[in-house]
Write a protein that holds these residues in place. Structure first.
Motif, short mmCIF file in Angstrom:
data_model
loop_
_atom_site.label_atom_id
_atom_site.label_comp_id
_atom_site.label_asym_id
_atom_site.label_seq_id
_atom_site.Cartn_x
_atom_site.Cartn_y
_atom_site.Cartn_z
N THR A 7 50.70 39.08 45.16
CA THR A 7 50.47 40.14 44.19
C THR A 7 49.87 39.63 42.88
OG1 THR A 7 52.74 39.94 43.37
CG2 THR A 7 52.32 41.61 45.08
N LYS A 8 49.74 38.31 42.73
CA LYS A 8 49.14 37.74 41.53
C LYS A 8 47.68 38.18 41.43
CE LYS A 8 48.27 33.44 39.17
NZ LYS A 8 48.34 31.98 39.24
N LEU A 9 47.29 38.60 40.26
CA LEU A 9 45.94 39.10 40.07
C LEU A 9 45.04 38.01 39.49
CD1 LEU A 9 46.60 42.63 38.56
CD2 LEU A 9 46.17 42.02 40.93
N TYR A 10 43.81 37.97 39.96
CA TYR A 10 42.78 37.11 39.40
C TYR A 10 41.61 38.02 39.08
CZ TYR A 10 39.25 33.49 38.93
OH TYR A 10 38.25 32.69 38.45
N ARG A 11 41.32 38.15 37.80
CA ARG A 11 40.29 39.10 37.34
C ARG A 11 40.57 40.51 37.85
NH1 ARG A 11 34.63 35.70 37.51
NH2 ARG A 11 35.37 34.02 36.20
N GLY A 12 41.85 40.85 37.90
CA GLY A 12 42.26 42.20 38.28
C GLY A 12 42.28 42.47 39.77
N VAL A 13 42.12 41.42 40.60
CA VAL A 13 42.05 41.61 42.05
C VAL A 13 43.14 40.76 42.72
CG1 VAL A 13 40.55 41.40 44.08
CG2 VAL A 13 39.55 41.94 41.85
N THR A 14 43.83 41.35 43.68
CA THR A 14 44.88 40.62 44.40
C THR A 14 44.27 39.60 45.35
OG1 THR A 14 44.97 42.14 46.27
CG2 THR A 14 46.41 42.65 44.37
N LEU A 15 45.07 38.64 45.76
CA LEU A 15 44.64 37.62 46.72
C LEU A 15 44.16 38.27 48.02
CD1 LEU A 15 44.34 34.70 47.67
CD2 LEU A 15 46.77 34.76 48.29
#
Length: 125
Positions: A7-15
């Motif tokens: 559920t961690k977001l990177y640039r607002g996107v999930t893995l």
């Protein structure tokens, strides 16, 4: 993988969404590369370069190049099938008019996307 990682977001996107995006980018790139070079002359590196993705991510989505070929074929087949269904649904005529509309859509699709046509008709064989 833990729930927190998923559920961690990177640039607002999930893995999970990033993986799906990379997979789709690889499929789109494969259709282009296979269309230009043919499957047998294409390399994983060439597809990854065309997708703008490192080879590491290729193996996250596909076991091998054959799996990508099958996924590429399935993507082309699904798009073509959807186009044929729309053509049939949009046709107000009888069976002959519907068949003509579907044939027109089929050949139009092949003409508009020669790379996809090569994957659909030649490379999958």
């Amino acid at each position: 993988m833990s729930t927190a990682q998923a559920t961690k977001l990177y640039r607002g996107v999930t893995l999970e969404d990033r993986r799906a995006q990379r997979r789709e980018a690889l499929i789109r790139a494969a259709i282009l590369v296979y269309g230009e070079r043919g499957y047998r002359r294409a390399t994983v590196r060439a597809v990854c370069e065309a997708a703008g993705i490192t080879e590491r991510y290729f193996y996250e989505s596909f076991r091998n190049s054959e799996a990508l070929l099958v996924a590429s074929y399935e993507a082309v087949n699904a798009r073509l099938g959807a186009r044929l269904q729309r053509a049939a649904a949009d046709c107000a005529g009888g069976p002959q008019e519907r068949a003509a509309a579907m044939l027109h859509a089929y050949y139009g699709s092949l003409r508009e996307s020669p790379d996809a046509a090569r994957v659909f008709l030649v490379e999958i064989a």
